[in-house]
Design a protein around this motif. Structure first.
Motif, PDB file in Angstrom:
ATOM      1  N   VAL B  67       0.841  -1.198   0.000  1.00  0.00           N
ATOM      2  CA  VAL B  67       0.000   0.000   0.000  1.00  0.00           C
ATOM      3  C   VAL B  67       0.878   1.252   0.000  1.00  0.00           C
ATOM      4  N   GLU B  68       1.890   1.244   0.874  1.00  0.00           N
ATOM      5  CA  GLU B  68       2.781   2.416   0.934  1.00  0.00           C
ATOM      6  C   GLU B  68       3.452   2.655  -0.402  1.00  0.00           C
ATOM      7  N   GLN B  69       3.931   1.541  -1.014  1.00  0.00           N
ATOM      8  CA  GLN B  69       4.633   1.676  -2.274  1.00  0.00           C
ATOM      9  C   GLN B  69       3.708   2.243  -3.352  1.00  0.00           C
ATOM     10  N   ARG B  70       2.490   1.691  -3.424  1.00  0.00           N
ATOM     11  CA  ARG B  70       1.554   2.132  -4.461  1.00  0.00           C
ATOM     12  C   ARG B  70       1.116   3.574  -4.244  1.00  0.00           C
ATOM     13  N   VAL B  71       0.925   3.947  -2.986  1.00  0.00           N
ATOM     14  CA  VAL B  71       0.552   5.336  -2.719  1.00  0.00           C
ATOM     15  C   VAL B  71       1.693   6.247  -3.164  1.00  0.00           C
ATOM     16  N   ASP B 270       7.277   4.581 -21.663  1.00  0.00           N
ATOM     17  CA  ASP B 270       6.822   5.972 -21.609  1.00  0.00           C
ATOM     18  C   ASP B 270       5.303   6.039 -21.454  1.00  0.00           C
ATOM     19  N   GLN B 271       4.611   5.143 -22.174  1.00  0.00           N
ATOM     20  CA  GLN B 271       3.147   5.115 -22.023  1.00  0.00           C
ATOM     21  C   GLN B 271       2.764   4.803 -20.578  1.00  0.00           C
ATOM     22  N   ALA B 272       3.472   3.814 -19.994  1.00  0.00           N
ATOM     23  CA  ALA B 272       3.185   3.442 -18.609  1.00  0.00           C
ATOM     24  C   ALA B 272       3.433   4.626 -17.682  1.00  0.00           C
ATOM     25  N   LEU B 273       4.537   5.334 -17.941  1.00  0.00           N
ATOM     26  CA  LEU B 273       4.888   6.452 -17.069  1.00  0.00           C
ATOM     27  C   LEU B 273       3.931   7.622 -17.228  1.00  0.00           C
ATOM     28  N   SER B 279       5.896   5.167 -11.180  1.00  0.00           N
ATOM     29  CA  SER B 279       5.981   3.710 -11.102  1.00  0.00           C
ATOM     30  C   SER B 279       7.441   3.259 -11.083  1.00  0.00           C
ATOM     31  N   THR B 280       7.840   2.669  -9.970  1.00  0.00           N
ATOM     32  CA  THR B 280       9.232   2.258  -9.799  1.00  0.00           C
ATOM     33  C   THR B 280       9.652   1.268 -10.879  1.00  0.00           C
ATOM     34  N   THR B 281       8.778   0.298 -11.131  1.00  0.00           N
ATOM     35  CA  THR B 281       9.119  -0.745 -12.088  1.00  0.00           C
ATOM     36  C   THR B 281       9.358  -0.150 -13.469  1.00  0.00           C
TER      37      THR B 281
END
Lengths: 672, 335
Positions: B67-71, B270-273, B279-281
């Motif tokens: 949760v922390e990571q996603r937030v 780039d689309q994901a970003l 997004s770390t991944t």
């Protein structure tokens, strides 16, 4: 040997219950006196013998009893060995039976003083309930089964036949570790049982009044003291349960809307409504049918609560095992509901004599509002608790109903109740002049709003806290205003001192003032909850020995890990020194307890302070570092104190009833 | 002071004081913490009625970490809840939504209040019989009984109809897959999933199952089988942000890892970003591709440093990225 003794006790009690039913019914039918003393004595004596056998078994470590082989251990220290008697399902029903037999005995003593049909019928109803519980112990939940095949430290197979050849294990596993962690666990269940079981008495009188078609408030008068005893102990039981959760379960809270907690809250809410609406019937002859409905509901909810906790339907720390007791309790619940409401429906002429209410701005009007709110409250808790079970049972869909749901509905309701509690005592019975109510509420309301303003500007802008302080001040202010108003009226006539006048006011209607003491207790609880829930702080830190963290004004230094080994448990924890403003406050030692086995029970440590508690619980501990969670709970002690005050009001009111029975005049202080 | 003045003064204090309190309280800055809130409303799958925020269980702490990571990565509450509920069997919302199977739960208290008020109103109109008890044997109330019985039957019928209606669509926020007749994806074979997907190709909530299936292929190294499913999710208008990002990141990595298609891979990242800028991944993999595929260690260094600025990284991820950063910033070729 003990199996024989215990089983004999159960059989004697069951026999007493059967005789109580048959003789009670016959006495009621023929309207003659029958000897009910014998059956009541058998019932009580048998239940005492049963509990005695259990305690002797615990004291002598007699593992030939399957219950002890599975729940006791030689290492269990006092007083947890005594409490082991009710630490698991079968044993807890022995305690239930003892308490029920005790209440039945007191009902018999009441009958002895004025033997009549209402009394004998009520004893017959009590006999039926007793029969059910002692029947349970003799069949599906036998606490005195003999262990016939021992395992390493438990019983693998047991026999209900008391003369079976025993194969006892050398030692048992001991009770659930969570139950050994705090002295409260020895006290909390008996309190709760006194509450649960006591509600059987008003139910029995209500059922009896319906059965013999006896209208009027006599059944309320007869059962009033039992209701007060039950209600007061239920209050204590619930608050002690919260306290236990706070001190033992290391999440820093005291109430989680856990189904088992809800199971005790529902009868409390309905019993509270009943205490108030019973007064309305006694004073104004209103709400007759409603009182029957309430008392039947309160009793049914205690059975439902027992079903939820004891059948394993809900898995939580309170639910011990799955067993055949679930269907039995559910069946009994259905029987109670069907029998009561069928009887209720066929006795319309008993229940339907109710005059119209004259004004909603009256004492009976505010009791009506109180009843509506309390029953809706209980209904919400009931729906929230059972909805997921019912939905899953019928559709397989899993849904969660937790704290967010309950808080969203229960918090506003609680504040509404506080508001009604503020106005209620200021309203006279009947059809009062609204300006009188306004004059009584005016000053307290102004003071309350000013106090709320100060809180909002100087202390916190949290709305719940401000609201709790404001409404709490209104409640206390109105009570104080009433006391002053009436004491003055007395002293005006002659030259007595104000203090003397106040004494006389309280003596004149002790029951009313005892009720107000309970109200003040409720205010303390509300303020305590509002502060602790909204102004608390939380943090989690990983610390190495020597590290210092600053948290909520405290300076916490991790000194070292520690380990303590005693005969029955091993404790591993972290030792921290606590300073505030540079001054030593204490040592806090969050730890985990290991009772044999590898499952540690995380045990928080609390430093209590008038301004609030510092609460530390251990998340993880290794040789290098410790993960510790810290919480502060401002003013949380108000909650424990308030619980005691509410119950004290109940006990005081009970004594008041007794001393005032002589002066049966229809007097209340609220009347002008 | 006369009674009148006293009254006026009191009313004035009550109104002004009440208003000031209301303003002070209602304008208070909200200290609502998203992580804490999310922790409170999701049930810990292995605990007994505890939320993941309250529970000390390992799984609950893992979930709180997620949760922390996603937030921190900027996902919406809905996306995070969706992800948790679909990845952890037994995790349910403790705050039941006022829709689907739990709508009735929210309606019942209101209905109880209304009927309570109704009973009081009825009693006031008909004193002497305070509650609609069946008054059998009393001729004069025969008509009333009939009306009462009809009302009772009607309301019971209504409850049953309403309940049936809502139980029919017992879709929680995460029952897209359950609606397709499958309860637990772990027990379903790839073939069954393919069949269910083929049969529900236009179902708005099929993306969850597509992703789950694609993930299996991907982990098994079967990029060819995984590719069409990820692509379909990435192009789906019904996919949640989280689903789109997961698909795009996988597509990008497969494009590089399988076909050395650097440009295509960077385009996907780039689309994901664009959807989830933090997004770390996506950032990390884009850095890897820039470093290894475009031989641009400086751009990679920049991206790795950007990721490391976040406070929410799990320790092992942080160590991994730090090692890469050290290598890239020295201009070494990628490993």
């Amino acid at each position: 040997m003990l199996a024989t003794l215990g089983s004999a006790g159960l059989i004697v009690s069951a026999l007493g219950a059967v005789l109580l039913v048959t003789r009670g019914v016959s006495a009621t039918r023929s309207d003659t006196r029958r000897d009910l003393r014998g059956p009541a004595r058998l019932l009580l004596a048998g239940s005492i013998v049963a509990m005695g056998a259990m305690q002797i078994g615990l004291a002598t470590d007699d593992f030939s009893l399957a219950y002890l082989a599975n729940h006791h251990s030689t290492a269990t220290p006092f007083p947890f060995d005594v409490a082991t008697a009710w630490a698991a399902l079968e044993g807890s029903i022995v305690l239930w039976g003892l308490v029920l037999a005790g209440f039945t005995w007191f009902a018999y003593r009441r009958y002895e003083r004025s033997p009549d049909r209402l009394g004998s019928a009520a004893l017959a109803v009590l006999g039926v309930v007793n029969l059910f519980f002692f029947g349970l112990m003799l069949t599906v939940a036998n606490p005195f089964e003999v262990c016939v095949q021992a395992g390493a430290s438990s019983c693998l197979e047991s026999s209900p036949w008391p003369f079976a050849t025993a194969d006892a294990p050398v030692n048992g596993p001991g009770p659930n570790p969570l139950l050994q962690n705090n002295i409260m666990m020895a006290i909390h269940p008996p309190m709760l049982y006194l509450g649960y079981v006591g509600l059987t008495v008003p139910f029995a009188y209500a059922f009896a009044a319906l059965a013999i078609s006896m209208p009027g408030p006599e059944w309320l008068r007869r059962s009033h003291r039992s209701t007060l005893v039950a209600w007061s102990f239920l209050t204590l039981g619930i608050v002690l349960g919260g306290w236990w959760a706070y001190e033992v379960l290391s999440w820093g809270g005291y109430w989680a809307w856990d189904p088992v907690e809800n199971a005790s809250l529902m009868p409390w809410l309905v019993a509270t409504a009943f205490l108030h609406s019973g007064l309305v019937q006694q004073r104004r002859n209103m709400l007759q049918a409603w009182n029957f409905v309430l008392v039947i509901s309160a009793f049914s909810l205690t059975i439902l609560g027992t079903f939820l906790t004891r059948s394993g339907t809900i898995n939580s720390v309170h639910s011990f095992t799955q067993s055949a007791i679930g269907p039995a309790l559910l069946g009994f619940l259905v029987l109670v509901l069907v029998a009561s409401f069928t009887l209720f429906a066929t006795r319309a002429h008993v229940v339907s004599t109710s005059p119209r209410i004259d004004s909603f701005l009256s004492r009976e009007g505010s009791f009506l509002a109180n009843n509506l709110l309390l029953t809706i409250y209980a209904f919400i808790v009931l729906v929230g608790t059972t909805y997921p079970l019912i939905l899953e049972a019928f559709t397989g869909t899993q849904v969660g109903v937790g704290e967010p749901f309950f808080n969203r509905l229960a918090v506003p309701l609680s504040f509404l109740l506080l508001l009604v509690m503020g106005f209620g005592p200021a309203t006279p019975w009947g059809n009062p002049d609204p300006s009188l109510v306004w004059r009584r509420v005016r000053t307290p309301a102004v003071v309350a709003v000013l106090l709320g303003l100060v809180t909002a500007l100087a202390l916190t802008r949290n709305g719940w806290v401000v609201l709790a302080v404001t409404l709490g001040a209104l409640v206390v202010g109105v009570i104080a205003g009433l006391a002053v108003e009436q004491a003055r009226r007395r002293t005006r006539k002659d030259s007595r001192s104000f203090g003397r006048g106040l004494q006389e006011v309280i003596a004149a209607d002790t029951a009313f003032w005892a009720g107000q003491v309970s109200h003040i207790g409720v205010v303390l609880i509300a303020v305590g909850i509002a502060f602790a829930a909204n102004l608390g702080t939380h943090t989690e830190v990983e610390m190495e020995p020597g590290d210092t963290v600053f948290f909520a004004g405290f300076e916490l230094t991790y000194e070292s890990p520690f380990q303590e080994v005693t005969q029955h448990k091993t404790t591993r924890g972290a030792r921290l020194t606590v300073l505030r403003d540079g001054r030593f406050v204490g040592i806090i030692e969050p730890s985990a307890n290991f009772f044999g086995g590898n499952t540690g029970v995380s045990t928080p440590d609390v430093i209590s302070h008038p301004r609030g508690d510092l609460y530390a619980s251990l998340i993880d501990l290794d040789s290098e570092s410790a993960d510790i969670a810290f919480d502060t709970s401002p003013l949380i002690w108000l909650l424990w104190l308030g619980g005691g005050v509410v119950a004290a009001g109940g006990f005081w009111s009970m004594r008041a009833r007794k001393s005032e029975r002589t002066e049966a005049s229809e007097r209340t202080t609220a009347d002008v | 002071m006369s009674e009148r003045v006293r009254n006026l003064l009191s009313v004035a204090v009550l109104i002004v004081g009440g208003l000031v309190i209301a303003v002070v309280v209602l304008t208070a800055p909200s200290d609502a913490d998203r992580v804490e809130h999310l922790g409170q409303i999701i049930k810990c799958p292995v605990c007994q009625g505890e939320s993941i925020g309250d529970s000390p269980a390992d799984m609950a702490r893992d979930m709180m970490g997620l949760v922390e990571q996603r937030v921190a990565e900027g996902f919406s509450d809905e996306a995070i809840i969706d992800e948790l509920l679909s990845s952890y069997t037994g995790a349910v919302l403790l705050d039941p939504p006022a829709s689907g199977a739990t709508l009735l739960l929210w309606l019942l208290p209101g209905m109880a209040l209304l009927s309570g008020a109704g009973v009081i109103w009825w009693w006031q109109r008909n004193p002497g019989e305070e509650i609609a008890v069946p008054t059998a044997g009393q001729a004069r109330s025969g008509g009333r009984m009939l009306v009462g019985g009809l009302i009772l039957a009607g309301s019971l019928g209504l409850i049953v109809v309403v309940a049936g209606f809502f139980l029919q669509d017992r879709a929680g926020p995460n029952s897209g897959v359950a609606n397709l007749g499958v309860e637990n994806l772990d027990e379903v074979s790839n073939e069954t999933m393919e069949a269910v997907i083929a049969a529900n190709i236009n179902h708005p909530q099929i993306n969850g199952m597509r992703l789950a299936l694609a993930e299996r292929y991907y982990l098994a190294g079967d990029y060819q089988a995984a590719f069409p499913h990820y692509l379909s999710v990435a192009e789906s208008a019904n996919a949640t942000d989280l689903e789109s990002v997961s698909a795009l990141v996988r597509l990008g990595w497969m494009a590089w890892d399988g076909n050395q298609a650097t440009e295509a891979a960077l385009g996907m990242f780039d689309q994901a970003l664009e959807i989830a800028p933090e997004s770390t991944t996506a950032l990390y993999l884009k850095g890897q591709v820039l470093w290894c595929g475009s031989s641009d260690p400086e751009a990679a260094t920049e991206l790795f440093s950007e990721i490391l600025e976040s406070d929410e990284l799990p320790d092992d991820t942080r160590r991994l990225i730090e090692a890469d950063l050290a290598a890239a910033s020295q201009g070494l070729a990628c490993a």
